[in-house]
Scaffold this motif. Structure first.
Motif, mmCIF file in Angstrom:
data_model
loop_
_atom_site.group_PDB
_atom_site.id
_atom_site.type_symbol
_atom_site.label_atom_id
_atom_site.label_comp_id
_atom_site.label_asym_id
_atom_site.label_seq_id
_atom_site.Cartn_x
_atom_site.Cartn_y
_atom_site.Cartn_z
ATOM 1 N N ASN A 48 5.432 96.673 11.509
ATOM 2 C CA ASN A 48 4.388 97.235 10.649
ATOM 3 C C ASN A 48 3.338 97.988 11.465
ATOM 4 N N GLY A 49 3.098 97.510 12.681
ATOM 5 C CA GLY A 49 2.193 98.223 13.580
ATOM 6 C C GLY A 49 2.778 99.584 13.956
ATOM 7 N N MET A 50 4.095 99.586 14.213
ATOM 8 C CA MET A 50 4.750 100.862 14.568
ATOM 9 C C MET A 50 4.743 101.808 13.373
ATOM 10 N N LEU A 51 4.953 101.238 12.187
ATOM 11 C CA LEU A 51 4.932 102.073 10.981
ATOM 12 C C LEU A 51 3.540 102.687 10.795
ATOM 13 N N MET A 52 2.497 101.878 10.966
ATOM 14 C CA MET A 52 1.138 102.415 10.781
ATOM 15 C C MET A 52 0.831 103.467 11.853
ATOM 16 N N VAL B 78 -7.410 103.611 1.657
ATOM 17 C CA VAL B 78 -6.934 102.587 2.600
ATOM 18 C C VAL B 78 -5.420 102.484 2.455
ATOM 19 N N ILE B 79 -4.746 102.363 3.596
ATOM 20 C CA ILE B 79 -3.302 102.059 3.569
ATOM 21 C C ILE B 79 -3.121 100.681 4.192
ATOM 22 N N ILE B 80 -2.433 99.811 3.486
ATOM 23 C CA ILE B 80 -2.168 98.465 4.014
ATOM 24 C C ILE B 80 -0.676 98.359 4.312
ATOM 25 N N ALA B 81 -0.347 98.023 5.571
ATOM 26 C CA ALA B 81 1.046 97.775 5.950
ATOM 27 C C ALA B 81 1.233 96.267 6.047
ATOM 28 N N THR B 82 1.998 95.726 5.139
ATOM 29 C CA THR B 82 2.162 94.270 5.150
ATOM 30 C C THR B 82 3.571 93.852 5.565
ATOM 31 N N PRO B 83 3.664 92.895 6.466
ATOM 32 C CA PRO B 83 4.946 92.215 6.655
ATOM 33 C C PRO B 83 5.226 91.350 5.422
ATOM 34 N N THR C 276 0.034 100.702 -0.506
ATOM 35 C CA THR C 276 0.643 99.647 0.293
ATOM 36 C C THR C 276 1.994 100.124 0.812
ATOM 37 N N VAL C 277 2.305 99.718 2.035
ATOM 38 C CA VAL C 277 3.598 99.990 2.651
ATOM 39 C C VAL C 277 4.023 98.715 3.363
ATOM 40 N N GLY C 278 5.245 98.665 3.832
ATOM 41 C CA GLY C 278 5.645 97.477 4.580
ATOM 42 C C GLY C 278 7.013 97.643 5.198
ATOM 43 N N ALA C 279 7.220 96.929 6.304
ATOM 44 C CA ALA C 279 8.483 97.012 7.040
ATOM 45 C C ALA C 279 9.020 95.611 7.320
ATOM 46 N N THR C 280 10.329 95.477 7.162
ATOM 47 C CA THR C 280 10.988 94.219 7.536
ATOM 48 C C THR C 280 12.231 94.521 8.354
ATOM 49 N N ASN C 281 12.744 93.492 9.011
ATOM 50 C CA ASN C 281 14.008 93.662 9.720
ATOM 51 C C ASN C 281 15.194 93.328 8.821
ATOM 52 N N ILE D 70 9.429 94.320 -0.563
ATOM 53 C CA ILE D 70 9.204 94.501 -2.011
ATOM 54 C C ILE D 70 8.400 93.315 -2.564
ATOM 55 N N ALA D 71 8.838 92.110 -2.228
ATOM 56 C CA ALA D 71 8.170 90.923 -2.789
ATOM 57 C C ALA D 71 6.727 90.830 -2.297
ATOM 58 N N ALA D 72 6.531 91.039 -1.006
ATOM 59 C CA ALA D 72 5.175 90.923 -0.434
ATOM 60 C C ALA D 72 4.235 91.958 -1.056
ATOM 61 N N GLN D 73 4.730 93.169 -1.238
ATOM 62 C CA GLN D 73 3.843 94.206 -1.780
ATOM 63 C C GLN D 73 3.472 93.926 -3.232
ATOM 64 N N TYR D 74 4.369 93.304 -3.993
ATOM 65 C CA TYR D 74 3.994 92.958 -5.368
ATOM 66 C C TYR D 74 2.917 91.883 -5.389
#
Ligand SMILES: Cc1cc2nc3c(=O)[nH]c(=O)nc-3n(C[C@H](O)[C@H](O)[C@H](O)COP(=O)(O)O)c2cc1C
Length: 180
Positions: free
Chosen positions: A17-21, A71-76, A109-114, A120-124
Motif C-alpha cells: 500500500n505504501g508502494m501504491l501510494m 484525501v486518498i486512503i490506501a488500506t491493507p 479509497t484504494v488498497g492493495a493485497t497479495n 474489497i472487504a476492507a474498503q467497504y
C-alpha cells in the motif's frame, strides 16, 4: 483541486500500500497536483480521556486533512477489515465531534493485497466509517489492487500499465470533482 493528502494504513517497510501510494503521488505530481503522504506512527492509541489533552501528533494530521482538497486512503485488508492503526487514526481525527475535519471532505479509497480480492472487504468497512463522518466518498471508480506484489519491480516502482491507467482515472475524478 490541487492539494491531496495521502494516508497509508501500513507502517511496514516494503508495504504494498505504501508502494501504491508512492505511485499515486508520482502520477499526481506529473499532473501538477500535490500529494503529501501522512506520517502518523506517533499517534497514540485512542483513549477518550486524552481528548482533554489532545496529542500534538494527531493535531498535525488533523490540520493536514483540514487543509487538503481531497484525501486518498490506501488500506491493507486485515481479516476482512481495516488495520487497527488506520481505524485508530480515523477515530482520533473524527473527534472532538465539533471539530470533525472529515465533514464534507472528498475522499477516495484504494488498497492493495497479495491475494486476489484487492481489499474489497476492507474498503467497504472503511467506507461505512467515512459515510458516518459525512465524508464525500468517491463511489466510482473503485480501486482494488490484487496480486499487488506482481505489479511493482524490486525497487518498488509500479510496472503495471493497467494500474497506472486506473490511478490516472482516479486522479482525474478527484481533479474534476467540484468542491462546494
Ligand atoms: C493480520 C493480517 C490479516 C490479513 N488479512 C487479510 C485479509 O483478510 N484479506 C487479504 O486479502 N489479505 C489479508 N492479509 C494479507 C495482506 O493483504 C498483506 O499482508 C498485505 O501485503 C498487507 O498490506 P501492506 O503490504 O501494505 O502492509 C492479512 C495480513 C495480515 C498481517
Amino acid at each position: 483541486m490541487k492539494n491531496i493528502f495521502g494516508i497509508v494504513g501500513s507502517f511496514r517497510k516494503g508495504s504494498l500500500n505504501g508502494m501504491l501510494m508512492a505511485a499515486i503521488k508520482e502520477r499526481a505530481e506529473a499532473k501538477g497536483l500535490q500529494l503529501e503522504i501522512a506520517d502518523f506512527k506517533d499517534v497514540p492509541l485512542f483513549n477518550q480521556d486524552l481528548l482533554a489533552n489532545y496529542p500534538t501528533a494527531v493535531t498535525v494530521v488533523k490540520n493536514k486533512i483540514k487543509s487538503a482538497d481531497a484525501v486518498i486512503i490506501a488500506t491493507p485488508e486485515y481479516n476482512r477489515s481495516v488495520p487497527g492503526v488506520l481505524k485508530n487514526l480515523i477515530d482520533w481525527t473524527s473527534r472532538p465531534k465539533d471539530d470533525n475535519v472529515w465533514n464534507g471532505k472528498l475522499v477516495a479509497t484504494v488498497g492493495a493485497t497479495n491475494g486476489i480480492t484487492g481489499t474489497i472487504a476492507a474498503q467497504y468497512v472503511l467506507k461505512q466509517s467515512l459515510l458516518c463522518m459525512n465524508v464525500r466518498v468517491v463511489g466510482n471508480p473503485e480501486f482494488y489492487l490484487g496480486m499487488a506484489q506482481e505489479k511493482f519491480d524490486e525497487n518498488g516502482t509500479l510496472i503495471d500499465e493497467i494500474t497506472k491507467k486506473k490511478i490516472d482515472e482516479l486522479l482525474s475524478t478527484l481533479a474534476t470533482s467540484r468542491i462546494l
